[in-house]
Enzyme design. Structure first.
Site, mmCIF file in Angstrom:
data_model
loop_
_atom_site.group_PDB
_atom_site.id
_atom_site.type_symbol
_atom_site.label_atom_id
_atom_site.label_comp_id
_atom_site.label_asym_id
_atom_site.label_seq_id
_atom_site.Cartn_x
_atom_site.Cartn_y
_atom_site.Cartn_z
ATOM 1 C CE LYS A 1 18.037 -62.228 -3.779
ATOM 2 N NZ LYS A 1 18.710 -61.948 -2.513
ATOM 3 C CB CYS B 1 23.201 -54.397 -3.311
ATOM 4 S SG CYS B 1 24.528 -55.581 -3.028
#
Length: 413
Positions: free
Chosen positions: A233, A371
């Site tokens: 990320k 999520c």
């Protein structure tokens, strides 16, 4: 390896030239990549480092006396040396290399839990956590007979700090919260969260998976006990992550896994564990990713996190304004402090259907619950369309997104 020259100002077009994938087409359209919250694209410097490792250095680390093993070990440990000042850790051995944020949280939940959590104790998380910062603590609470307490949020997606303060007590054994929400973009007041927890005698774990690539982080200034993030990320490879832990906690906790590297001496009667950081790094690591993460750190520092943050703030404000021009569009998550994420719904249209049309136009976004199912339930929605911004995004990318959403509105009305 050669790095991009330090920029006097943030030159996004120069940055874009370092990311080969941004020149490709999807469905015959120029790629507009706005799914950076899921994973970021990789600059040439990181890609070249991967090739260099496999063509010049490939060997196991920490265990060989031969030339290639020594080269690979040195390159692998460079990453730890660069990560220490990147987050301003006090010591290199406080940097544990993991598979990613998820493993870092599981490691702390397991090891800290074994050492310190017992029946009747409490763990505090927030209503906006990723599943990876919910489930490990649920598992710990079930195993130890502890209670999981959840701090609520307001409609804007901001933590209820009064409820947080009320939740803290002498049974609180850990506070585990996200620095930046992956679904809302909310930047939590982590300094105050940590101060309040410490006043109650509880340590704090920060999930920085959505923060470290957007904001400068100083773990000593924050006085945070644990901090976790993922390489992929922050423009690095997948399969590598970082757990920072204060030395006092890492020394006191038991190991996470048994095997090679985490031992000093092994006998059938007793095993002596290795010193930090190797105590928590059992087995052969993801060597290629570990080495190449250093190049991602270099890239972020060269571009300048403060310049990146300013560029992304401007894009986020621009995206919010432009999207709200579309009738029936509403943004989910309107906190005063936000970073890099705009989540939205288009009337009564399912997010998946919007995402499919955007994909046909070459625009990559994320749809679904991200999520964060409990968070979506808090808002009474199945999910959102999420556009997440990175340093290489432009106003033209936002304009393409807005045009695509307008087209989706026309087609799905």
């Amino acid at each position: 390896m050669e790095q991009t020259a330090v920029l006097e100002h943030f030159d996004v077009e120069k940055i874009r030239q370092d990311f080969p994938i941004l020149t490709r087409k999807v469905n015959g359209k120029p790629l507009v990549y706005l799914d950076n919250g899921a994973t970021t694209q990789k600059p040439k410097q990181v890609i070249d480092a991967i090739v260099e490792y496999y063509t010049q250095l490939n060997s196991n680390v920490h265990r060989g006396v031969h030339y290639l093993s020594q080269l690979a070990t040195d390159a692998f440990e460079v990453t730890r040396r660069k990560l220490r000042p990147f987050i301003n850790a006090a010591h290199e051995h406080e940097i544990i290399l993991t598979k990613g944020t998820t493993e870092g949280i599981n490691l702390v939940a397991s090891c800290y839990g074994k050492a310190y959590v017992k029946a009747g104790d409490e763990i505090i998380i927030s209503a906006m956590e990723h599943h990876s910062n919910i489930v490990p603590w649920q598992m710990l609470c079930e195993e130890r007979g502890a209670t999981l307490r959840v701090v609520p949020i307001n409609d804007a997606g901001e933590l209820d700090m009064e409820a947080y303060r009320a939740a803290l007590n002498d049974r609180t054994k850990m506070v585990a919260v996200t620095y930046v929400s992956n679904a809302l973009g909310t930047v939590n007041p982590v300094g105050e969260i940590i101060r309040q927890a410490h006043a109650a005698g509880a340590p704090v774990l920060l999930d920085a998976a959505q923060a470290v690539q957007h904001l400068p982080i100083d773990v000593q200034a924050l006085d945070v006990d644990f901090l976790v993030f993922s390489g992929h990320k922050m423009y690095g490879p997948t399969g590598i992550g970082v757990l920072y832990g204060k030395e006092k906690w890492l020394d006191a906790m038991p190991p996470y896994q048994g095997g090679g590297e985490m031992i000093k001496d092994v006998a059938f009667e007793k095993t002596t564990y290795n010193e930090l950081p190797f105590k928590y790094e059992a087995g052969t690591p993801n060597i290629e990713a570990g080495i190449c993460l250093a190049h991602a750190v270099d890239y972020l520092e060269t571009a300048g996190l403060n310049r990146i943050a300013q560029h992304e703030r401007e894009l986020l404000a621009y995206a919010g304004g432009r999207l709200l021009e579309i009738p029936e569009l509403r943004i989910i998550g309107t906190a005063q402090e936000k970073s890099s994420v705009v989540s939205f719904l288009l009337g009564g249209i399912h997010p998946y259907d919007v995402g499919v049309i955007l994909d046909k136009l070459g625009i990559a976004v994320r749809t679904g619950h991200h999520c964060t199912q409990p968070l979506m339930e808090r808002y009474g929605i199945p999910g959102t369309v999420r556009a997440s911004i990175a340093m290489y995004n432009t106003k033209e990318d936002i304009d393409a997104l807005v045009a695509g959403v307008q087209k989706a509105a026309e087609m799905l009305a």
